[in-house]
Design an enzyme around this catalytic site. Structure first.
Site, short mmCIF file in Angstrom:
data_model
loop_
_atom_site.label_atom_id
_atom_site.label_comp_id
_atom_site.label_asym_id
_atom_site.label_seq_id
_atom_site.Cartn_x
_atom_site.Cartn_y
_atom_site.Cartn_z
N LYS A 141 0.89 -1.17 0.00
CA LYS A 141 0.00 0.00 0.00
C LYS A 141 0.92 1.22 0.00
O LYS A 141 1.48 1.61 1.02
CB LYS A 141 -0.88 -0.01 1.26
CG LYS A 141 -2.21 0.69 1.14
CD LYS A 141 -2.12 2.17 0.82
CE LYS A 141 -1.68 2.98 1.99
NZ LYS A 141 -1.48 4.41 1.64
N CYS B 193 14.06 11.17 6.03
CA CYS B 193 14.02 10.69 7.42
C CYS B 193 15.40 10.74 8.03
O CYS B 193 15.58 11.23 9.15
CB CYS B 193 13.44 9.28 7.48
SG CYS B 193 14.26 8.13 6.39
P1 NAD Z 1 2.27 8.89 7.16
O1 NAD Z 1 2.40 8.20 8.48
O2 NAD Z 1 1.29 9.96 7.05
O3 NAD Z 1 1.89 7.82 6.02
C1 NAD Z 1 2.71 6.72 5.74
C2 NAD Z 1 1.86 5.65 5.08
O4 NAD Z 1 0.89 5.19 6.01
C3 NAD Z 1 1.06 6.14 3.87
O5 NAD Z 1 1.04 5.14 2.91
C4 NAD Z 1 -0.33 6.36 4.46
O6 NAD Z 1 -1.36 6.28 3.52
C5 NAD Z 1 -0.41 5.23 5.45
N1 NAD Z 1 -1.36 5.43 6.54
C6 NAD Z 1 -1.83 6.59 7.06
N2 NAD Z 1 -2.69 6.33 8.08
C7 NAD Z 1 -2.75 4.99 8.21
C8 NAD Z 1 -3.45 4.12 9.10
N3 NAD Z 1 -4.25 4.57 10.06
N4 NAD Z 1 -3.25 2.80 8.96
C9 NAD Z 1 -2.41 2.31 8.01
N5 NAD Z 1 -1.74 3.08 7.13
C10 NAD Z 1 -1.90 4.41 7.23
O7 NAD Z 1 3.72 9.37 6.76
P2 NAD Z 1 4.15 10.18 5.44
O8 NAD Z 1 3.76 11.60 5.60
O9 NAD Z 1 3.72 9.44 4.23
O10 NAD Z 1 5.74 10.05 5.51
C11 NAD Z 1 6.54 10.91 6.22
C12 NAD Z 1 6.98 10.28 7.52
O11 NAD Z 1 7.64 9.05 7.27
C13 NAD Z 1 7.99 11.13 8.26
O12 NAD Z 1 7.68 11.11 9.64
C14 NAD Z 1 9.30 10.43 8.00
O13 NAD Z 1 10.30 10.65 8.98
C15 NAD Z 1 8.87 9.01 7.98
N6 NAD Z 1 9.83 8.19 7.25
C16 NAD Z 1 10.60 7.33 7.96
C17 NAD Z 1 11.55 6.58 7.31
C18 NAD Z 1 12.41 5.59 8.04
O14 NAD Z 1 13.04 4.78 7.38
N7 NAD Z 1 12.47 5.61 9.37
C19 NAD Z 1 11.72 6.72 5.94
C20 NAD Z 1 10.92 7.63 5.25
C21 NAD Z 1 9.97 8.35 5.93
#
Ligand code: NAD
Length: 536
Positions: A182, A289
């Protein structure tokens, strides 16, 4: 350009398909506002069907064996290599990042992840003999089997829409799992590009499937019959997912947010460190990140370091990532820009000075934000506590290494950090004291492209690891297979207790662990009768 909005879905229960019936996603180029494509979101019916299809396909995929799956990965690598320019361009269109960054931080990372798995998956996952040192169990021979979980769900973010899901997918697939991905609702087309590449390499349809959709689709996937979940995204979503996963004991890997500190020690090379700070804070428009989210500089270097960062940041070219001259593209969307604006406003009100930037570049487009350098920041400010995820470099002085380390560790996050010094040993000493999943000495971010290195955080930055052997091992269950070499012998510890058995066993324990040889020999004689004891 508005994306279809639906109420946030937080329940662990399956939603009805009616809630999803009208849902469509629009993929938008953040540089131009152009709609790149529209797709139907997957609802509960589609999610269930995908997971059922993945389950049905898994046994055959597993039965093909690692060598055959490695051949598929090799074909994937060759196809990706041939199509690298198209894939990088697609990433730029959907995220806005410069194409050279799409090539180096996404395509190259995936090519190398494939290389790592092609070279090492067999050795890491092969069945192994387990020797042991327990004398009482010497008749037993043990083997370690590493079996695929089954169906792995992957939920991924938009900031690295290719490298994150692809590296996780390749590891899951080579281990014999099937995958349901997803992707972020902001970058579904890149995920479909990955699907095309994998299909081209010979991955059967149900072995890898993409389910476009937003958080609601993700929530349904979490609640579905998957066997493991690898989630990358924000801490808030990660916590929500962990709660649901805990209820059904679904194993999860959580790759979450960070607030990566950069420590510029007294003996750092000012030119190198300021170049690293500017690149680490502003690449991918700060939406990385692993990055520089907060910068601490030894007080003796502080004024010169501020000047050097401003001078370098002033020269950066902001624009559409498709232009080869562009160094910083737009931010992903309006919501993300507002987070950055509110943190800068909060910092200003608490006494921070904006040395550079601090506002949108509206002449470029609504979500372009100027590279921003902040001085006189402190830990009362949100910009030093919360993830900013934008092109902002807040810089704060420290007096000595101990204070710098204290500041670096004063955070709820622990994804990565960097330490800058001309003396490697000094850098490593300081790096060991920082609480983070990764600490780089004299570089930042680039460890993500070392496929052998584990990636993941401590504290609120997450659980588990991706990449390297540790990421591969997350994709398998360890099974211990034990077989007794003397099948016709009853074991001495079986029923038939009583008589002198307890005393003989006390002597047997002494035989195993007494420190002197004399004691051991005496204990051996005392316990030997147990061998002829009658057992049930
Ligand atoms: P997000 O948490 O908003 O979304 C991430 C994913 O989760 C998306 O596909 C979204 O549709 C899905 N999602 C949202 N709500 C959900 C739910 N209730 N249940 C299941 N899935 C759900 O994050 P984002 O804005 O897409 O990404 C940015 C964040 O990701 C930042 O905090 C960044 O630091 C983090 N990130 C971490 C890493 C790492 O390797 N640690 C890498 C890249 C990004």
């Amino acid at each position: 350009m508005a994306r279809t909005r639906r109420p946030a879905y937080t329940s662990s229960q399956m939603a009805t398909n009616a809630e999803f019936a009208v849902s469509r996603l629009a993929s938008v180029n953040p540089s131009t506002g152009e709609v790149l494509g529209e797709l139907d979101s997957a609802g509960p019916v589609e999610v269930r069907a995908a997971v059922a299809g993945a389950r049905a396909a898994q046994a055959d995929w597993d039965a093909r064996g690692i060598s055959d799956r490695v051949r598929v990965l090799t074909r994937f690598q060759q196809i990706l290599l041939a199509r690298k320019t198209d894939v990088a361009r697609r990433i730029t269109e959907e995220t806005g990042k410069p194409t050279v960054e799409a090539l180096l931080t996404e395509v190259l990372v995936v090519l190398d992840a494939a290389r790592f798995l092609i070279d090492n998956a067999f050795a890491i996952l092969r069945e192994q003999k387990l020797s042991h040192g327990n004398l009482a169990m010497k008749s037993k021979s043990g083997r370690i089997l590493q079996e695929p979980y089954g169906v792995v769900g992957i939920i991924s973010p938009w900031n690295y829409p290719f490298s994150i899901p692809a590296t996780e997918t390749l590891a899951a697939l080579v281990a014999g799992n099937t995958v349901v991905l997803k992707p972020s609702e902001l970058t579904p087309l890149v995920a479909l590009e990955l699907q095309t590449l994998l299909r081209g390499a010979g991955v059967p349809d149900n072995v890898f499937q993409v389910l476009p959709g937003d958080g609601a689709t993700g929530a349904v996937l979490v609640s579905s019959e998957i066997d493991k979940l690898v989630f990358t995204g924000s801490v808030a979503t990660g916590r929500r997912i962990a709660e649901i996963a805990a209820r059904k004991l679904l194993p999860v890997v959580l790759e979450l947010g960070g607030k990566d500190p950069m420590l510029v020690l007294e003996d750092a090379d000012l030119d190198v460190a300021s170049g690293g700070a500017v690149w680490g804070a502003f690449m991918n428009a700060g939406q990385t990140c692993l990055s520089v989210e907060r910068c601490y500089v030894h007080q003796s270097l502080y004024p010169a370091f501020l000047d050097a960062c401003c001078e370098k940041a002033r020269k950066l070219r902001v624009g559409n990532g498709i232009d080869p001259a562009t160094e910083i593209g737009p931010m992903i969307n309006e919501r993300q820009v507002r987070v950055v604006e509110s943190q800068i406003e909060d910092a200003k009100q608490r006494g921070a000075r904006v040395l550079l930037g601090g506002a949108r570049l509206r002449e470029c487009g609504p979500t372009f934000f100027a590279p921003t350098v902040l001085a006189d920041v402190d830990h009362t400010m949100r910009v030093m506590q919360e993830e900013t995820f934008g092109p902002v470099l807040p810089i704060m002085p420290f007096r000595d290494d101990a204070e710098g380390v204290r500041m670096a560790n004063d955070s709820e996050f622990g994804l990565a950090a960097s330490v800058w010094t001309k003396d490697r040993a000094h850098g490593q000493r300081v790096a060991r004291q920082i609480k983070a999943g990764t600490v780089m000495v004299n570089d930042v971010v680039s460890c993500f492209s070392i496929s052998e290195a584990p990636h993941g955080g401590v504290k609120s930055s997450g659980l588990g690891r991706t990449h390297g052997r540790w990421g591969l091992e997350e994709m398998v269950r360890v099974k211990y297979l034990d077989s007794d070499r003397i099948p016709r012998m009853k074991k001495i510890w079986w029923f038939g207790y009583g008589g002198g058995f307890a005393g003989e066993m006390e002597s047997f324990v002494d035989l195993l662990y007494a420190s002197s040889l004399r004691e051991k020999i005496k204990a051996g004689f005392r316990s030997v009768g147990s061998l002829w004891r009658r057992k049930l």
